[in-house]
Design a protein around this motif. Structure first.
Motif, PDB file in Angstrom:
ATOM      1  N   ARG A  64       0.925  -1.076   0.015  1.00 48.41           N
ATOM      2  CA  ARG A  64      -0.194   0.001   0.086  1.00 48.41           C
ATOM      3  C   ARG A  64       0.662   1.250  -0.087  1.00 48.41           C
ATOM      4  O   ARG A  64       1.784   1.316   0.787  1.00 48.41           O
ATOM      5  CB  ARG A  64      -0.709   0.028   1.334  1.00 48.41           C
ATOM      6  CG  ARG A  64      -2.053   0.901   1.227  1.00 48.41           C
ATOM      7  CD  ARG A  64      -2.658   0.641   2.413  1.00 48.41           C
ATOM      8  NE  ARG A  64      -2.499   1.814   3.481  1.00 48.41           N
ATOM      9  CZ  ARG A  64      -3.023   2.091   4.657  1.00 48.41           C
ATOM     10  NH1 ARG A  64      -4.270   1.286   4.821  1.00 48.41           N
ATOM     11  NH2 ARG A  64      -2.812   3.020   5.507  1.00 48.41           N
ATOM     12  N   GLY A  65       0.314   2.248  -0.697  1.00 43.58           N
ATOM     13  CA  GLY A  65       1.192   3.457  -0.804  1.00 43.58           C
ATOM     14  C   GLY A  65       2.049   4.058   0.172  1.00 43.58           C
ATOM     15  O   GLY A  65       3.410   4.402   0.251  1.00 43.58           O
ATOM     16  N   ASP A  66       1.180   4.293   1.570  1.00 43.21           N
ATOM     17  CA  ASP A  66       2.098   4.799   2.624  1.00 43.21           C
ATOM     18  C   ASP A  66       2.921   3.970   3.388  1.00 43.21           C
ATOM     19  O   ASP A  66       4.122   4.174   3.655  1.00 43.21           O
ATOM     20  CB  ASP A  66       1.150   5.276   3.694  1.00 43.21           C
ATOM     21  CG  ASP A  66      -0.063   4.216   3.942  1.00 43.21           C
ATOM     22  OD1 ASP A  66      -0.115   3.058   3.467  1.00 43.21           O
ATOM     23  OD2 ASP A  66      -1.038   4.682   4.771  1.00 43.21           O
TER      24      ASP A  66
ATOM     25  N   PHE B 107      12.898  14.096   1.018  1.00 42.47           N
ATOM     26  CA  PHE B 107      11.759  14.727   1.107  1.00 42.47           C
ATOM     27  C   PHE B 107      11.981  16.301   0.258  1.00 42.47           C
ATOM     28  O   PHE B 107      11.050  16.786  -0.561  1.00 42.47           O
ATOM     29  CB  PHE B 107      11.309  15.052   2.431  1.00 42.47           C
ATOM     30  CG  PHE B 107      10.093  15.739   2.728  1.00 42.47           C
ATOM     31  CD1 PHE B 107       9.129  14.871   2.564  1.00 42.47           C
ATOM     32  CD2 PHE B 107      10.181  16.903   3.124  1.00 42.47           C
ATOM     33  CE1 PHE B 107       7.844  15.432   2.695  1.00 42.47           C
ATOM     34  CE2 PHE B 107       8.666  17.614   3.105  1.00 42.47           C
ATOM     35  CZ  PHE B 107       7.513  16.876   3.070  1.00 42.47           C
TER      36      PHE B 107
ATOM     37  N   MET C  31       5.476  22.028   1.199  1.00 42.94           N
ATOM     38  CA  MET C  31       4.653  20.388   0.884  1.00 42.94           C
ATOM     39  C   MET C  31       3.447  20.427   1.174  1.00 42.94           C
ATOM     40  O   MET C  31       2.534  20.034   0.144  1.00 42.94           O
ATOM     41  CB  MET C  31       5.631  19.478   1.420  1.00 42.94           C
ATOM     42  CG  MET C  31       4.970  17.937   1.252  1.00 42.94           C
ATOM     43  SD  MET C  31       4.752  17.365  -0.580  1.00 42.94           S
ATOM     44  CE  MET C  31       6.186  16.458  -0.807  1.00 42.94           C
ATOM     45  N   LEU C  32       3.074  20.785   2.443  1.00 41.84           N
ATOM     46  CA  LEU C  32       1.763  20.782   2.847  1.00 41.84           C
ATOM     47  C   LEU C  32       0.821  21.589   2.048  1.00 41.84           C
ATOM     48  O   LEU C  32      -0.315  21.543   1.740  1.00 41.84           O
ATOM     49  CB  LEU C  32       1.516  21.091   4.366  1.00 41.84           C
ATOM     50  CG  LEU C  32       1.371  19.911   5.300  1.00 41.84           C
ATOM     51  CD1 LEU C  32       2.683  18.971   5.182  1.00 41.84           C
ATOM     52  CD2 LEU C  32       1.166  20.536   6.699  1.00 41.84           C
TER      53      LEU C  32
ATOM     54  N   LEU D 130       0.097  20.195  -1.295  1.00 41.60           N
ATOM     55  CA  LEU D 130      -0.827  19.302  -1.162  1.00 41.60           C
ATOM     56  C   LEU D 130      -2.169  19.696  -1.091  1.00 41.60           C
ATOM     57  O   LEU D 130      -3.208  18.898  -1.600  1.00 41.60           O
ATOM     58  CB  LEU D 130      -0.302  18.159  -0.203  1.00 41.60           C
ATOM     59  CG  LEU D 130       1.012  17.429  -0.646  1.00 41.60           C
ATOM     60  CD1 LEU D 130       1.348  16.426   0.491  1.00 41.60           C
ATOM     61  CD2 LEU D 130       0.680  16.407  -1.795  1.00 41.60           C
ATOM     62  N   TRP D 131      -2.469  20.969  -0.350  1.00 40.31           N
ATOM     63  CA  TRP D 131      -3.840  21.133  -0.017  1.00 40.31           C
ATOM     64  C   TRP D 131      -4.404  22.061  -1.261  1.00 40.31           C
ATOM     65  O   TRP D 131      -5.253  21.746  -1.815  1.00 40.31           O
ATOM     66  CB  TRP D 131      -3.527  22.170   1.296  1.00 40.31           C
ATOM     67  CG  TRP D 131      -4.928  22.521   1.765  1.00 40.31           C
ATOM     68  CD1 TRP D 131      -5.584  23.885   1.365  1.00 40.31           C
ATOM     69  CD2 TRP D 131      -5.992  22.003   2.443  1.00 40.31           C
ATOM     70  NE1 TRP D 131      -6.872  23.937   1.953  1.00 40.31           N
ATOM     71  CE2 TRP D 131      -6.997  22.854   2.536  1.00 40.31           C
ATOM     72  CE3 TRP D 131      -5.983  20.639   3.129  1.00 40.31           C
ATOM     73  CZ2 TRP D 131      -8.043  22.261   3.288  1.00 40.31           C
ATOM     74  CZ3 TRP D 131      -7.251  20.424   3.889  1.00 40.31           C
ATOM     75  CH2 TRP D 131      -8.296  20.930   3.831  1.00 40.31           C
TER      76      TRP D 131
ATOM     77  N   VAL E  26      -5.410  18.201  11.283  1.00 35.98           N
ATOM     78  CA  VAL E  26      -4.543  18.565  10.004  1.00 35.98           C
ATOM     79  C   VAL E  26      -4.690  17.465   9.151  1.00 35.98           C
ATOM     80  O   VAL E  26      -5.334  17.440   7.992  1.00 35.98           O
ATOM     81  CB  VAL E  26      -3.195  18.830  10.413  1.00 35.98           C
ATOM     82  CG1 VAL E  26      -2.266  19.331   9.218  1.00 35.98           C
ATOM     83  CG2 VAL E  26      -3.018  20.103  11.363  1.00 35.98           C
TER      84      VAL E  26
ATOM     85  N   ALA F 289      -8.216  16.811   8.195  1.00 36.29           N
ATOM     86  CA  ALA F 289      -8.795  17.721   6.922  1.00 36.29           C
ATOM     87  C   ALA F 289      -8.224  17.327   5.616  1.00 36.29           C
ATOM     88  O   ALA F 289      -9.015  17.255   4.429  1.00 36.29           O
ATOM     89  CB  ALA F 289      -8.326  19.260   6.993  1.00 36.29           C
ATOM     90  N   PHE F 290      -7.049  16.799   5.569  1.00 38.95           N
ATOM     91  CA  PHE F 290      -6.671  16.364   4.242  1.00 38.95           C
ATOM     92  C   PHE F 290      -7.527  14.908   3.758  1.00 38.95           C
ATOM     93  O   PHE F 290      -7.716  14.765   2.677  1.00 38.95           O
ATOM     94  CB  PHE F 290      -5.046  15.968   4.499  1.00 38.95           C
ATOM     95  CG  PHE F 290      -4.233  17.066   4.012  1.00 38.95           C
ATOM     96  CD1 PHE F 290      -3.608  17.379   2.779  1.00 38.95           C
ATOM     97  CD2 PHE F 290      -3.802  17.803   5.060  1.00 38.95           C
ATOM     98  CE1 PHE F 290      -2.783  18.555   2.334  1.00 38.95           C
ATOM     99  CE2 PHE F 290      -2.730  19.089   4.846  1.00 38.95           C
ATOM    100  CZ  PHE F 290      -2.423  19.215   3.682  1.00 38.95           C
TER     101      PHE F 290
ATOM    102  N   ARG G 256     -10.550  15.669   2.257  1.00 34.85           N
ATOM    103  CA  ARG G 256     -10.583  16.045   0.648  1.00 34.85           C
ATOM    104  C   ARG G 256     -10.349  14.943  -0.013  1.00 34.85           C
ATOM    105  O   ARG G 256     -10.079  15.085  -1.184  1.00 34.85           O
ATOM    106  CB  ARG G 256      -9.244  16.982   0.810  1.00 34.85           C
ATOM    107  CG  ARG G 256      -9.585  18.474   1.179  1.00 34.85           C
ATOM    108  CD  ARG G 256      -8.660  19.324   0.577  1.00 34.85           C
ATOM    109  NE  ARG G 256      -9.192  20.806   0.545  1.00 34.85           N
ATOM    110  CZ  ARG G 256      -8.707  21.757  -0.193  1.00 34.85           C
ATOM    111  NH1 ARG G 256      -7.741  21.456  -0.853  1.00 34.85           N
ATOM    112  NH2 ARG G 256      -9.030  22.911  -0.210  1.00 34.85           N
TER     113      ARG G 256
ATOM    114  N   GLY H  82      -3.432   7.673   0.147  1.00 35.02           N
ATOM    115  CA  GLY H  82      -2.414   7.207   1.136  1.00 35.02           C
ATOM    116  C   GLY H  82      -1.089   7.614   1.100  1.00 35.02           C
ATOM    117  O   GLY H  82      -0.336   8.174   2.170  1.00 35.02           O
TER     118      GLY H  82
ATOM    119  N   SER I 216      -0.481  10.680  -0.392  1.00 34.31           N
ATOM    120  CA  SER I 216      -0.459  12.089  -0.076  1.00 34.31           C
ATOM    121  C   SER I 216      -0.353  12.104   1.466  1.00 34.31           C
ATOM    122  O   SER I 216       0.318  13.080   2.090  1.00 34.31           O
ATOM    123  CB  SER I 216      -1.424  12.564  -0.601  1.00 34.31           C
ATOM    124  OG  SER I 216      -1.482  12.696  -1.838  1.00 34.31           O
TER     125      SER I 216
ATOM    126  N   VAL J   3       2.130  14.324   3.911  1.00 32.25           N
ATOM    127  CA  VAL J   3       1.886  15.177   4.823  1.00 32.25           C
ATOM    128  C   VAL J   3       2.264  14.740   6.244  1.00 32.25           C
ATOM    129  O   VAL J   3       2.674  15.757   6.841  1.00 32.25           O
ATOM    130  CB  VAL J   3       0.088  15.274   4.981  1.00 32.25           C
ATOM    131  CG1 VAL J   3      -0.380  15.993   6.072  1.00 32.25           C
ATOM    132  CG2 VAL J   3      -0.289  15.662   3.489  1.00 32.25           C
TER     133      VAL J   3
END
Lengths: 343, 260, 295
Positions: free
Chosen positions: A102-104, A239, A295-296, A299-300, C82, C85-86, C89, C93, C95, C99
């Motif tokens: 899985r991605g994460d 990163f 980065m945050l 992404l937002w 935080v 909230a992401f 949206r 995973g 992203s 974060v």
């Protein structure tokens, strides 16, 4: 004035070096979708390999540092060796990355791989001189007789040639069927399988080629700064490259360039010219705070970056409308067509 | 929408659930496109249709797990399309998905307690006793892990969990899939009618159309996200074009023929 | 013999400290489905907050209370507000992983900016309390084992004996089904972030007092070891994390004693990778969770 030119030419060199690395990351992450959180290891492998190939054996320097080898090869062999090392290190890392977690989870696994690599280099002081790192790496065409500004122009030339090679590789892959296959494997593994290509092999290919680019970048970097140690390749540096890619935009060469201009050059390098304040390294700390915030923010607000990947509509070579005559299109092309339509 | 001649329209109970021109789907694509549907207290309503016709999505839309893109859903006199799934559950709408119908890592008793999560301590004990009395196999399995149960036992547990909260509306997504013939028959002919007998409206989606149609009070045939035909089991059973609908073809194409 | 006793005693001690952190990490992952790569930086900030507030006080209980509160607040803000909230949206995973790393960097380097790249020192006095086969464990170390045991019992009671714990386990098992039972996952997730933060804070403070020194990057290495314990035990499964912590503790101390102290962490990390490659759901996981860990 001459100081400014020296400074700007130095930034240009670093821009080129970082650009090659970020293109390599774009190949692995942007185009192929591997969450390559061990990316800095590729660059570091190239840096160490180049250093070992360019240096003489440790005894020639009175054994002030310890490392394996010391081949004293002439330019450009150490750089080529760096690229090869970056490609080779992709094989063990690939064993983790092709597992398709899985991605994460994949990100965490590769992050840990990166930490293990740093830990091993630190623990095995006789391999690569441990935490102190390797210094005195000879510069190609350099030496005490070459004035620093002249050398900057020489090195900028070398970097530019490497950038052109990297650009040519990236361009070639993006246009070749391989590029479409990599994207297909990223977006749908079964689609790639349907095209008769093993997604594992595609991912491995991307890792190796991207790793070789990162290795080349690391080789250039070590020849430019003449030293390399575990502190040069902490996980934060990975990163930094990811932030460049997310800011600039994944999956296109210009986006990566824009990202490099903003993140590693604009934030991480250019701020070193600021009048220093606080304790040594305070600006570096604040740089990383800014990079995390950037980065945050992206992404937002703009998750596709400043230059988003183009939607690909593949047309037959004669320029006719593919929808009216799908027959001459291969499955890959039709796949690309459908992807473009479905978004 | 095809309608039957007025004299043959049978009396249906006062609707507890009313869907008016409901559309929904995932992302930008709509899967359910303008469905009108009713279910009354004590009524067993079956939704049948070919694969991919949007039956499961429709059920999830009623349960609140898929957002309603357009139209209104009324439950017990109140509009619920804007409510979250948990708020709908607290209103008495129970939902049993096709797969993963139980909490596999939890015990049978814990599954049941979750079904009655909103109840007070005393009500909870009473509900547990009532469910244990209805489904005699459950007290014996009380401490078993739900993931280890057989397919039939899992369905029973899911029904029992739903019963804990005495829901007014029960949504069942293909309850007989993965079930052997005997548990299938028991579910369709005994357990679901028993549920309806408590006054709950039961809406189920079924692949095994004929068996489910026979056990229901009203049938909707969903094709390509729209209700193609509705009627009593007897009406639906005698229609010749049902088979064709299941075999495919677009709803648009068929609408002309439905004018018969 | 002494070697074996050393490995086992210090293994248990390491495991006790690790277990506090990895149970929190694992439970939060289970309930929220977020792989929180900022966990280590939460841990670091708890040590800092504790250091700033209670200073050099040697009162372990006060330090733990401060650490736990700090952890709960920071974890709630980062995770529930935080990251939540992401997630609302619809972030992927990966992203979310980005974060969490971005947050980790911001915390770590903000602390470094405040404190400088210096190492802080706690003035803890270590006394020898028990001695087995010539190997001594200090009073603080015994207290830490006791605190860890108490924390594990408390987590166990929460999960098994309370309605809230049942709802949390249900959320970890299947979110859609949990909602269909009328339970708001937002609430159980909020509790998970708070609780995991508190455990993280306790773990951090105990580790900080144990090591005696800490810096802004202390949490990085510890986090990976915590994650290793959680993954080995089956991530998302608090009970697995306890066993995982024991295994990782023994492996770390074993390799530190047998190979070299510099391999203490590396061995645990290699174990993490090995488990991820062979059995991503963890060694002790009986039921693969509904969520797929393999893409």
């Amino acid at each position: 004035m001459s100081g400014t030119i020296y400074y700007i030419s130095g930034l240009a060199i670093l821009f080129g070096i970082n650009l090659i690395a970020v293109w390599g990351l774009d190949l692995q992450f942007g185009m192929t979708g591997i969450n390559s959180f061990a990316f800095i290891v590729f660059q570091s492998a190239g840096a160490y390999a180049t250093a070992l190939l360019a240096l003489k054996p440790p005894s020639s320097y009175g054994s002030f540092e310890t490392y394996i080898g010391g081949a004293n090869l002439p330019f450009p062999l150490p750089l080529i060796g760096g690229a090869v090392a970056g490609g080779l290190i992709a094989v063990p890392i690939g064993l983790v990355a092709v597992r398709r977690l899985r991605g994460d989870y994949e990100a965490m696994a590769l992050l840990v791989v990166s930490l293990i690599a740093t830990g091993l280099v630190n623990a095995q002081t006789n391999w690569l001189n441990g935490p102190s790192g390797i210094a005195l790496v000879p510069q190609p065409f350099g030496g005490p007789t070459v004035p620093p500004q002249t050398y900057h122009w020489i090195f900028l030339g070398i970097t530019a040639v490497c950038c052109v090679i990297a650009w040519w590789v990236m361009r070639g892959i993006a246009r070749a069927p391989l590029g479409r296959l990599l994207r297909a494997a990223r977006d749908s593994e079964s689609a790639a399988s349907a095209l008769g290509r093993s997604p594992h092999r595609l991912r491995m290919t991307a890792l190796i080629v991207g790793g070789a680019l990162a290795g080349l970048s690391g080789g250039l970097l070590v020849e430019y700064v003449t030293a390399w140690s575990p502190a040069s390749w902490l996980y934060q540096e990975t990163f930094l490259f990811f932030t460049a890619l997310v800011v600039g935009g994944r999956g296109n060469l210009a986006g990566a360039a824009l990202g490099v201009l903003i993140v590693p050059i604009g934030i991480a390098e250019a701020t070193r010219r600021l009048p220093s304040f606080g304790y040594p390294g305070l600006i570096d700390s604040l740089d990383f705070v800014a990079i995390g915030a950037l980065m945050l923010a992206f992404l937002w607000f703009r998750p596709n970056g400043l230059l988003a990947e183009r939607k690909r509509i593949i047309r037959p070579r004669d320029g006719s409308d593919p929808a009216s005559d799908p027959a001459p299109l291969g499955l890959a092309a039709r796949l690309g067509l459908r992807r473009a339509g479905s978004r | 929408m095809p309608t039957l001649a007025p004299e043959t329209v049978p009396r249906r109970p006062e609707p507890l659930l009313t869907l008016d021109a409901v559309a929904s789907g995932y992302g930008s694509g709509l899967i359910v496109r303008g469905v009108n549907l009713q279910a009354g207290r004590g009524e067993i309503v079956t939704i049948v249709g070919p694969n991919g016709s949007g039956k499961s999505t429709l059920l999830k839309t009623i349960a609140g797990l898929v957002a309603t893109a357009a139209g209104t859903i009324t439950h017990d006199g109140a509009p619920i399309a804007g409510l979250s799934a948990e708020r709908r559950a607290r209103r008495g709408i129970a939902y049993v998905p096709q797969e993963h119908e139980v909490f596999a890592s939890l015990s049978v008793k814990e599954n049941l307690l979750l079904g009655g999560y909103g109840l007070g301590r005393r009500e909870l004990a009473a509900a547990l006793e009532r469910v244990y009395a209805t489904y005699e196999i459950l007290p014996k399995l009380e401490r078993a892990t739900a993931g280890r149960l057989s397919g039939g036992e899992r369905k029973t547990l899911a029904m029992g969990r739903v019963m804990m909260a005495s829901p007014s509306l029960v949504l069942l997504d293909e309850p007989t899939s993965n079930l052997a013939p005997i548990p299938t028959a028991r579910l369709l002919e005994v357990e679901i009618p028993a549920l309806a007998a408590t006054g709950a409206a039961v809406v189920l989606v079924e692949q095994r159309a004929l068996q489910a149609i026979a056990a229901s009070d009203w049938v909707y045939v969903l094709v390509a996200g729209e209700v193609a035909v509705q009627g009593t089991p007897a009406d639906i059973g005698t229609r010749e074009d049902i088979g064709r609908m299941f075999l495919g073809g677009g709803a648009r194409h068929r609408r002309g023929e439905d004018g018969v | 013999m002494t070697l074996l006793v050393t490995i086992v005693l210090f293994g248990i001690y390491s495991a006790a400290l690790l277990a506090i952190g990895s149970v929190g990490f694992s439970m939060q992952f289970g309930v929220t489905n977020v792989l929180n790569l900022a966990y280590g930086s939460i841990l670091t900030s708890c040590i800092f907050v504790e250091y700033w507030i209670t200073g050099h006080s040697s009162n372990v209980w006060l330090a733990m209370l401060v650490g736990a509160l700090a952890g709960a607040v920071i974890s709630f803000v980062i995770g529930h507000l935080v990251i939540g909230a992401f997630l609302n949206r619809g972030a992927s995973g990966f992203s979310i992983a980005m974060v969490t790393i971005g947050i980790a960097l911001m915390i770590e380097f903000t602390l470094e900016a405040i404190q400088g790249p210096y190492i802080n020192t706690f003035s803890a006095n270590v006394s020898s309390a028990i001695t087995i086969s010539g190997v001594s464990l200090g009073g603080e170390q015994l207290a830490a084992i006791g605190i860890a045991a108490a924390a594990m019992v408390a987590v166990h009671m929460l999960l098994r004996l309370t309605k809230l714990g049942l709802a949390m386990r249900a959320t970890a098992d299947d979110v859609a089904l949990t909602r269909s039972c009328g339970i708001s996952p937002t609430r159980t997730r909020a509790v998970a972030w708070l609780l995991s933060g508190a455990l993280c804070g306790i773990c951090g403070v105990l580790l900080g007092l144990d090591e005696g020194t800490f810096s802004s990057s202390t949490g990085d290495a510890i986090f990976v070891t915590i994650a290793a314990a959680a993954v080995v035990g089956g991530i998302g499964k608090p009970y697995g994390a306890m066993i995982g912590a024991l295994l990782v503790g023994l492996v770390s101390e074993g390799s530190a004693a047998v190979i070299s102290p510099s391999y203490k962490s590396i061995a645990a990390w290699v174990l993490l990778i090995a488990v991820l490659m062979v059995r991503p759901q963890g060694i002790f996981a009986e039921y693969a969770s509904r969520r797929e860990l393999v893409a």
